[in-house]
Design an enzyme around this catalytic site. Structure first.
Site, short mmCIF file in Angstrom:
data_model
loop_
_atom_site.label_atom_id
_atom_site.label_comp_id
_atom_site.label_asym_id
_atom_site.label_seq_id
_atom_site.Cartn_x
_atom_site.Cartn_y
_atom_site.Cartn_z
N VAL A 13 -12.91 -9.28 -22.60
CA VAL A 13 -11.76 -9.70 -21.78
C VAL A 13 -12.20 -10.07 -20.37
O VAL A 13 -11.81 -11.12 -19.83
CB VAL A 13 -10.69 -8.58 -21.76
CG1 VAL A 13 -9.65 -8.84 -20.69
CG2 VAL A 13 -10.01 -8.50 -23.11
N PHE B 40 -3.49 -11.19 -23.81
CA PHE B 40 -3.15 -11.50 -25.20
C PHE B 40 -4.18 -12.41 -25.87
O PHE B 40 -3.92 -12.93 -26.95
CB PHE B 40 -1.76 -12.14 -25.27
CG PHE B 40 -0.67 -11.22 -24.82
CD1 PHE B 40 -0.13 -10.27 -25.69
CD2 PHE B 40 -0.19 -11.25 -23.52
CE1 PHE B 40 0.85 -9.40 -25.27
CE2 PHE B 40 0.80 -10.39 -23.08
CZ PHE B 40 1.32 -9.46 -23.97
N LYS C 285 2.48 -5.16 -24.73
CA LYS C 285 1.17 -5.40 -25.37
C LYS C 285 1.05 -4.61 -26.67
O LYS C 285 0.60 -5.12 -27.71
CB LYS C 285 0.06 -5.02 -24.38
CG LYS C 285 -1.34 -5.06 -24.94
CD LYS C 285 -1.78 -6.47 -25.30
CE LYS C 285 -3.07 -6.42 -26.10
NZ LYS C 285 -3.51 -7.71 -26.57
N CYS D 181 -8.97 -4.02 -31.27
CA CYS D 181 -7.61 -3.85 -30.73
C CYS D 181 -6.60 -3.27 -31.72
O CYS D 181 -6.01 -2.23 -31.44
CB CYS D 181 -7.11 -5.20 -30.22
SG CYS D 181 -8.03 -5.74 -28.77
N LYS E 289 -13.73 -10.69 -37.70
CA LYS E 289 -13.05 -11.95 -38.06
C LYS E 289 -13.99 -13.09 -37.70
O LYS E 289 -15.01 -12.87 -37.02
CB LYS E 289 -11.70 -12.07 -37.35
CG LYS E 289 -11.80 -12.21 -35.84
CD LYS E 289 -10.42 -12.51 -35.30
CE LYS E 289 -10.42 -12.70 -33.81
NZ LYS E 289 -9.12 -13.00 -33.27
N ARG F 119 -16.58 -4.37 -33.95
CA ARG F 119 -15.88 -3.09 -33.82
C ARG F 119 -14.83 -2.97 -34.93
O ARG F 119 -14.02 -3.86 -35.12
CB ARG F 119 -15.24 -2.99 -32.42
CG ARG F 119 -16.29 -2.84 -31.33
CD ARG F 119 -15.69 -2.80 -29.94
NE ARG F 119 -15.33 -4.12 -29.45
CZ ARG F 119 -14.92 -4.36 -28.20
NH1 ARG F 119 -14.85 -3.38 -27.32
NH2 ARG F 119 -14.61 -5.58 -27.82
P1 NAD Z 1 -15.65 -4.38 -23.75
O1 NAD Z 1 -16.16 -3.09 -24.25
O2 NAD Z 1 -16.10 -5.66 -24.38
O3 NAD Z 1 -15.94 -4.52 -22.18
C1 NAD Z 1 -15.83 -3.48 -21.27
C2 NAD Z 1 -16.88 -3.67 -20.20
O4 NAD Z 1 -16.65 -2.71 -19.17
C3 NAD Z 1 -18.31 -3.46 -20.67
O5 NAD Z 1 -19.10 -4.58 -20.31
C4 NAD Z 1 -18.78 -2.21 -19.93
O6 NAD Z 1 -20.15 -2.21 -19.61
C5 NAD Z 1 -17.91 -2.28 -18.68
N1 NAD Z 1 -17.75 -1.02 -17.96
C6 NAD Z 1 -17.60 0.22 -18.43
N2 NAD Z 1 -17.46 1.11 -17.42
C7 NAD Z 1 -17.55 0.40 -16.26
C8 NAD Z 1 -17.48 0.73 -14.89
N3 NAD Z 1 -17.30 1.97 -14.50
N4 NAD Z 1 -17.61 -0.25 -13.99
C9 NAD Z 1 -17.80 -1.53 -14.37
N5 NAD Z 1 -17.87 -1.92 -15.66
C10 NAD Z 1 -17.74 -0.97 -16.60
O7 NAD Z 1 -14.05 -4.26 -23.84
P2 NAD Z 1 -13.01 -5.45 -24.06
O8 NAD Z 1 -12.95 -5.81 -25.50
O9 NAD Z 1 -13.23 -6.51 -23.06
O10 NAD Z 1 -11.64 -4.69 -23.74
C11 NAD Z 1 -11.28 -4.31 -22.42
C12 NAD Z 1 -9.80 -3.95 -22.42
O11 NAD Z 1 -9.04 -5.11 -22.77
C13 NAD Z 1 -9.42 -2.89 -23.45
O12 NAD Z 1 -8.38 -2.11 -22.92
C14 NAD Z 1 -8.90 -3.70 -24.61
O13 NAD Z 1 -7.99 -2.99 -25.41
C15 NAD Z 1 -8.21 -4.85 -23.91
N6 NAD Z 1 -8.10 -6.09 -24.70
C16 NAD Z 1 -9.14 -6.50 -25.48
C17 NAD Z 1 -9.01 -7.70 -26.19
C18 NAD Z 1 -10.14 -8.18 -27.06
O14 NAD Z 1 -9.89 -9.09 -27.87
N7 NAD Z 1 -11.36 -7.65 -26.95
C19 NAD Z 1 -7.85 -8.48 -26.07
C20 NAD Z 1 -6.83 -8.03 -25.24
C21 NAD Z 1 -6.97 -6.83 -24.56
#
Ligand code: NAD
Length: 433
Positions: free
Chosen positions: A11, A150, A205, A261, A322, A329
């Site tokens: 994200v 989203f 969400k 998610c 997918k 994950r």
């Molecule tokens: P992700 O695990 O891909 O990314 C998280 C990042 O945060 C990692 O790069 C990690 O190294 C970094 N991080 C961890 N602790 C940190 C800190 N203290 N300081 C700086 N960086 C730090 O996660 P994601 O899939 O991007 O999801 C993030 C959020 O967005 C979640 O809440 C998820 O539910 C939501 N979300 C995800 C999606 C999706 O399709 N992946 C879509 C919508 C919403």
């Protein structure tokens, strides 16, 4: 506008890059030093169609940079996005420690007015907790906004640049105006920015993801009923999907939903309901059906071989949860492979993008093949676990020669039953008896 995005994962990286693409000055922060180094070299750390080009352009033109230095990012930006993980905690509730720890740190760092935006998926009430955590140390004015994301992995750039809607949860007029200005370029074609209070935005969400997961579990149950009754789920999908009230999308039967998610968000919403003494019956059913669906497909494979899978050589096409992503994950393929290994099978796999991520899980317990056809050489049967485009029209003649049992288990219903029958394959799919 000057923006920082904290957490540069799926994200954060997409959001930060797309914010830079419309002219904003963006600093992305992550604790992972190697990730930050690679990104500053314009090397994309995730597979997401269209992202690499935007990354190169925006880093190249100086609008986008990456750092581990939180203090620097906060000092040089006005809007701070939190795109941090919110994984499931032990009891199914979203683990808010990443978000709340960061909020406390931000309180010590902010020296002038900031808008702090929750982009992570967080339970209803989190904006209040984030506000309190920042306020513990902050000496200046700030606003906390809930702006759930989203985007869909695989089409994330397109989703971000042209969102169906943008949801902004805030009761602050000042923050509302800033957020409206930021998002205006993304909704030029008329899609709405929906303003609401923070709690409604947070729950929106979870409601969206839980509704989509419900659709998948519903069609999977219809498919199971098809298997028992002789009806065909493909026909039913067409028969109901043309009704506007139902819609054509998310009606594909398969081996269950996965990803970072749906599983965690359905679980977290159920947990929230429990916290408020509400028994959210549908969500429990959605989760039960999904778990059973993953198991059922493996059971069918085992039954086909009358329980004698030991020593079988199996190819698995598709590892990502997918197509068009390298995200594994909660991918159904992982459970399938674990089960096959436990039965004593030899497994060779192929996925166009996700193999590196899977290496860390199975190591040399499975064979990673350089091509889809190398994976199927000298194996007994093939399982399709992810519907990547490249698997859709394979060379069946080649497969007929290499699959010893001429057997395909299609977990995504991507092949025509009649065609495979004509070609002499034993073909098993879901809800198409
Ligand atoms: P992700 O695990 O891909 O990314 C998280 C990042 O945060 C990692 O790069 C990690 O190294 C970094 N991080 C961890 N602790 C940190 C800190 N203290 N300081 C700086 N960086 C730090 O996660 P994601 O899939 O991007 O999801 C993030 C959020 O967005 C979640 O809440 C998820 O539910 C939501 N979300 C995800 C999606 C999706 O399709 N992946 C879509 C919508 C919403």
């Amino acid at each position: 506008m000057k923006i920082s995005v904290i957490g540069t994962g799926y994200v954060g990286l997409v959001s930060g890059t797309c914010f830079a693409e419309t002219g904003n000055q963006v600093i992305c922060v992550d604790i992972d030093e190697s990730k930050v180094e690679r990104l500053n070299r314009k090397e994309c750390t995730i597979y997401e169609p269209g992202l690499e080009v935007l990354l190169e352009r925006n880093v190249g033109q100086g609008r986008l940079s990456f750092t581990t230095d939180l203090e620097y990012a906060v000092a040089n930006t006005d809007i701070i996005f939190l795109a941090l993980p919110t994984p499931p905690g032990g009891d199914g509730a979203a683990d808010l420690s990443y978000v709340l720890d960061m909020a406390e740190k931000l309180g010590t760092l902010i020296q002038d007015y900031k808008v702090i935006v929750d982009k992570s998926t967080v339970p209803v009430g989190t904006a209040d907790l984030v506000t309190a955590a920042i306020a513990k140390n902050a000496k200046v004015e700030f606003d906390v906004v809930s702006n759930p994301e989203f985007l869909k992995e695989g089409v994330a750039v397109e989703d971000f640049m042209k969102p169906d809607r943008v949801v902004i949860g805030t009761t602050s007029e000042k923050a509302m105006k800033i957020m409206e200005r930021l998002y205006k370029p993304y909704v030029m074609s008329g899609n709405p920015i929906v303003f609401m209070d923070e709690r409604s935005a947070e729950l929106t969400k979870y409601a969206a993801n839980s509704f989509l997961a419900t659709k998948i579990s519903f069609i999977n149950e219809i498919a199971n009923l098809c298997d028992l009754t002789g009806a065909n789920v493909d026909m039913i999908r067409k028969g109901i999907g043309t009704d506007d009230r139902i819609g054509k999308r998310f009606l594909f039967a398969g081996i269950g939903y996965g990803g970072s998610c749906f599983p965690k968000d359905v679980q977290a919403l159920e947990r929230t309901a429990k916290d408020y003494n509400y028994d959210f019956k549908i969500l429990n059913a959605v989760m039960d059906v999904n778990a059973a669906q993953k198991h059922m497909f493996f059971k069918r494979i085992k039954e086909t071989y009358e329980g004698k899978l030991a020593g079988k050589k199996v190819a698995v096409w598709g590892l990502a949860f997918k197509p068009n992503t390298d995200d594994i994950r909660e991918a159904p393929a992982l459970e399938l492979i674990t089960n096959l290994l436990a039965e004593g099978c030899e497994v060779s796999v192929y996925d166009p993008e996700a193999m590196d991520n899977v290496r860390g899980i199975f190591g040399d317990k499975i064979t990673f093949s350089k091509s889809m056809y190398l994976a199927t050489e000298n194996v007994d049967f093939l399982i399709v676990a992810t519907e990547w485009g490249v698997f859709r029209t394979p060379d069946f003649e080649k497969l007929a020669k290499t699959l010893k049992d001429k057997t395909i288990f299609d977990g995504r219903n991507i092949y025509e039953k009649d065609q495979l029958k004509e070609l002499g394959f034993n073909y098993y799919s879901i809800g198409r008896p």
